[in-house]
Design a protein around this motif. Sequence first.
Motif, PDB file in Angstrom:
ATOM      1  N   HIS A 116       0.835  -1.203   0.000  1.00 56.74           N
ATOM      2  CA  HIS A 116       0.000   0.000   0.000  1.00 56.74           C
ATOM      3  C   HIS A 116       0.871   1.254   0.000  1.00 56.74           C
ATOM      4  O   HIS A 116       0.647   2.176  -0.787  1.00 56.74           O
ATOM      5  N   TYR A 117       1.865   1.290   0.858  1.00 57.63           N
ATOM      6  CA  TYR A 117       2.741   2.455   0.929  1.00 57.63           C
ATOM      7  C   TYR A 117       3.700   2.524  -0.255  1.00 57.63           C
ATOM      8  O   TYR A 117       3.999   3.609  -0.751  1.00 57.63           O
ATOM      9  N   LEU A 118       4.175   1.386  -0.715  1.00 59.04           N
ATOM     10  CA  LEU A 118       5.099   1.389  -1.856  1.00 59.04           C
ATOM     11  C   LEU A 118       4.394   1.890  -3.114  1.00 59.04           C
ATOM     12  O   LEU A 118       5.000   2.591  -3.935  1.00 59.04           O
ATOM     13  N   ALA A 119       3.133   1.577  -3.253  1.00 64.17           N
ATOM     14  CA  ALA A 119       2.365   2.082  -4.404  1.00 64.17           C
ATOM     15  C   ALA A 119       2.377   3.603  -4.438  1.00 64.17           C
ATOM     16  O   ALA A 119       2.485   4.210  -5.516  1.00 64.17           O
ATOM     17  N   ASP A 120       2.279   4.233  -3.268  1.00 65.87           N
ATOM     18  CA  ASP A 120       2.266   5.697  -3.196  1.00 65.87           C
ATOM     19  C   ASP A 120       3.582   6.319  -3.644  1.00 65.87           C
ATOM     20  O   ASP A 120       3.616   7.505  -3.971  1.00 65.87           O
ATOM     21  N   GLU A 146       3.047   0.856 -12.344  1.00 62.75           N
ATOM     22  CA  GLU A 146       3.764   0.318 -11.180  1.00 62.75           C
ATOM     23  C   GLU A 146       2.937   0.472  -9.913  1.00 62.75           C
ATOM     24  O   GLU A 146       2.859  -0.445  -9.097  1.00 62.75           O
ATOM     25  N   ALA A 147       2.313   1.638  -9.752  1.00 62.62           N
ATOM     26  CA  ALA A 147       1.460   1.859  -8.577  1.00 62.62           C
ATOM     27  C   ALA A 147       0.313   0.852  -8.555  1.00 62.62           C
ATOM     28  O   ALA A 147      -0.015   0.292  -7.504  1.00 62.62           O
ATOM     29  N   LEU A 148      -0.288   0.624  -9.715  1.00 62.45           N
ATOM     30  CA  LEU A 148      -1.392  -0.329  -9.815  1.00 62.45           C
ATOM     31  C   LEU A 148      -0.954  -1.727  -9.379  1.00 62.45           C
ATOM     32  O   LEU A 148      -1.659  -2.403  -8.619  1.00 62.45           O
ATOM     33  N   LEU A 178      -7.858   1.162   0.019  1.00 61.18           N
ATOM     34  CA  LEU A 178      -7.307   0.235  -0.971  1.00 61.18           C
ATOM     35  C   LEU A 178      -8.047   0.357  -2.299  1.00 61.18           C
ATOM     36  O   LEU A 178      -7.428   0.436  -3.371  1.00 61.18           O
ATOM     37  N   HIS A 179      -9.378   0.387  -2.245  1.00 65.51           N
ATOM     38  CA  HIS A 179     -10.161   0.529  -3.479  1.00 65.51           C
ATOM     39  C   HIS A 179     -10.014   1.923  -4.079  1.00 65.51           C
ATOM     40  O   HIS A 179      -9.996   2.069  -5.306  1.00 65.51           O
ATOM     41  N   LEU A 180      -9.893   2.934  -3.242  1.00 67.05           N
ATOM     42  CA  LEU A 180      -9.645   4.295  -3.728  1.00 67.05           C
ATOM     43  C   LEU A 180      -8.375   4.335  -4.563  1.00 67.05           C
ATOM     44  O   LEU A 180      -8.352   4.877  -5.672  1.00 67.05           O
ATOM     45  N   ASN A 181      -7.315   3.755  -4.047  1.00 67.78           N
ATOM     46  CA  ASN A 181      -6.041   3.780  -4.766  1.00 67.78           C
ATOM     47  C   ASN A 181      -6.136   3.033  -6.095  1.00 67.78           C
ATOM     48  O   ASN A 181      -5.596   3.496  -7.112  1.00 67.78           O
ATOM     49  N   LEU A 182      -6.814   1.899  -6.090  1.00 66.55           N
ATOM     50  CA  LEU A 182      -6.981   1.167  -7.343  1.00 66.55           C
ATOM     51  C   LEU A 182      -7.802   1.986  -8.334  1.00 66.55           C
ATOM     52  O   LEU A 182      -7.449   2.074  -9.515  1.00 66.55           O
ATOM     53  N   ALA A 183      -8.876   2.600  -7.866  1.00 63.85           N
ATOM     54  CA  ALA A 183      -9.697   3.441  -8.746  1.00 63.85           C
ATOM     55  C   ALA A 183      -8.867   4.569  -9.343  1.00 63.85           C
ATOM     56  O   ALA A 183      -8.963   4.862 -10.540  1.00 63.85           O
ATOM     57  N   ASP A 184      -8.043   5.181  -8.514  1.00 59.52           N
ATOM     58  CA  ASP A 184      -7.234   6.304  -8.994  1.00 59.52           C
ATOM     59  C   ASP A 184      -6.206   5.845 -10.027  1.00 59.52           C
ATOM     60  O   ASP A 184      -5.991   6.513 -11.037  1.00 59.52           O
ATOM     61  N   ASN A 185      -5.601   4.698  -9.801  1.00 55.59           N
ATOM     62  CA  ASN A 185      -4.632   4.177 -10.780  1.00 55.59           C
ATOM     63  C   ASN A 185      -5.308   3.825 -12.099  1.00 55.59           C
ATOM     64  O   ASN A 185      -4.809   4.172 -13.170  1.00 55.59           O
ATOM     65  N   ALA A 194     -13.061   0.134 -15.015  1.00 55.08           N
ATOM     66  CA  ALA A 194     -12.413  -0.482 -13.851  1.00 55.08           C
ATOM     67  C   ALA A 194     -12.310   0.524 -12.707  1.00 55.08           C
ATOM     68  O   ALA A 194     -12.525   0.175 -11.540  1.00 55.08           O
ATOM     69  N   ALA A 195     -12.001   1.768 -13.040  1.00 52.19           N
ATOM     70  CA  ALA A 195     -11.917   2.815 -12.021  1.00 52.19           C
ATOM     71  C   ALA A 195     -13.263   2.984 -11.324  1.00 52.19           C
ATOM     72  O   ALA A 195     -13.326   3.090 -10.092  1.00 52.19           O
ATOM     73  N   ALA A 196     -14.332   3.007 -12.111  1.00 50.76           N
ATOM     74  CA  ALA A 196     -15.674   3.175 -11.541  1.00 50.76           C
ATOM     75  C   ALA A 196     -16.032   2.001 -10.628  1.00 50.76           C
ATOM     76  O   ALA A 196     -16.641   2.198  -9.566  1.00 50.76           O
ATOM     77  N   GLU A 197     -15.653   0.788 -11.003  1.00 56.52           N
ATOM     78  CA  GLU A 197     -15.925  -0.377 -10.155  1.00 56.52           C
ATOM     79  C   GLU A 197     -15.247  -0.231  -8.799  1.00 56.52           C
ATOM     80  O   GLU A 197     -15.844  -0.533  -7.755  1.00 56.52           O
ATOM     81  N   HIS A 198     -14.002   0.229  -8.802  1.00 55.29           N
ATOM     82  CA  HIS A 198     -13.273   0.351  -7.537  1.00 55.29           C
ATOM     83  C   HIS A 198     -13.729   1.550  -6.727  1.00 55.29           C
ATOM     84  O   HIS A 198     -13.736   1.479  -5.485  1.00 55.29           O
ATOM     85  N   ILE A 199     -14.143   2.630  -7.378  1.00 55.83           N
ATOM     86  CA  ILE A 199     -14.646   3.764  -6.594  1.00 55.83           C
ATOM     87  C   ILE A 199     -15.980   3.380  -5.969  1.00 55.83           C
ATOM     88  O   ILE A 199     -16.269   3.755  -4.827  1.00 55.83           O
ATOM     89  N   ASP A 200     -16.780   2.586  -6.684  1.00 57.86           N
ATOM     90  CA  ASP A 200     -18.028   2.071  -6.101  1.00 57.86           C
ATOM     91  C   ASP A 200     -17.735   1.172  -4.902  1.00 57.86           C
ATOM     92  O   ASP A 200     -18.428   1.239  -3.877  1.00 57.86           O
ATOM     93  N   ALA A 201     -16.714   0.334  -5.015  1.00 59.27           N
ATOM     94  CA  ALA A 201     -16.331  -0.539  -3.898  1.00 59.27           C
ATOM     95  C   ALA A 201     -15.837   0.294  -2.715  1.00 59.27           C
ATOM     96  O   ALA A 201     -16.167  -0.005  -1.559  1.00 59.27           O
ATOM     97  N   ALA A 202     -15.058   1.338  -2.994  1.00 59.15           N
ATOM     98  CA  ALA A 202     -14.590   2.224  -1.917  1.00 59.15           C
ATOM     99  C   ALA A 202     -15.778   2.858  -1.209  1.00 59.15           C
ATOM    100  O   ALA A 202     -15.826   2.897   0.036  1.00 59.15           O
TER     101      ALA A 202
END
Length: 169
Positions: A55-59, A66-68, A102-109, A118-126
């Motif tokens: 989680h932190y390494l992605a940032d 790479e972040a994804l 976690l889902h926020l970061n995936l949505a943003d990536n 895919a972003a919308a799916e993860h923002i919905d999950a967040a």
Amino acid sequence: MTATSPGPDPTMEAIGRAVTKGRAGDVVVARQDLLGLWSVIGVTGDPLHRCALAHYLADLQEDPVEALAWDIRALDAADAVTEQRVREHHADLHIAGFYPSLHLNLADNYRRLASFDAAAEHIDAAEAHLPDLSEDAYGKLIRGAIREVAEAIAARDTTKRPSAPGHTA
């Protein structure tokens, strides 16, 4: 009242030191420290360690691909963490509270990579996990970021958010 586990966790402490370096601007050293820890922990190590480290390494990644990859590892590890293990680390934490971020970061990536479905799916999950998020400053920060990313997804905006972790202008 905040309660923590009775004994220190050297790996979590090392992750914390690396995160502090990264937040202080020493991104290269922080990234190297976390990658060194990853080589010790590996893909079969303690899921809490893997989740926090990834989680932190992605940032610390400038490249959204790479972040994804690191954020996917973090979510995968979170799915393997037990509530007991999280509570052993810190009695006030719950694994469910990890999922909005976690889902926020995936949505943003995914958004930065123009994979808007895919972003919308993860923002919905967040958003679905928001009830599990604490009502403190951290919770407020994550809620605001979720709104910001949702707006960027709707606008089909792929630029890096100024408020994103690790953002360098």
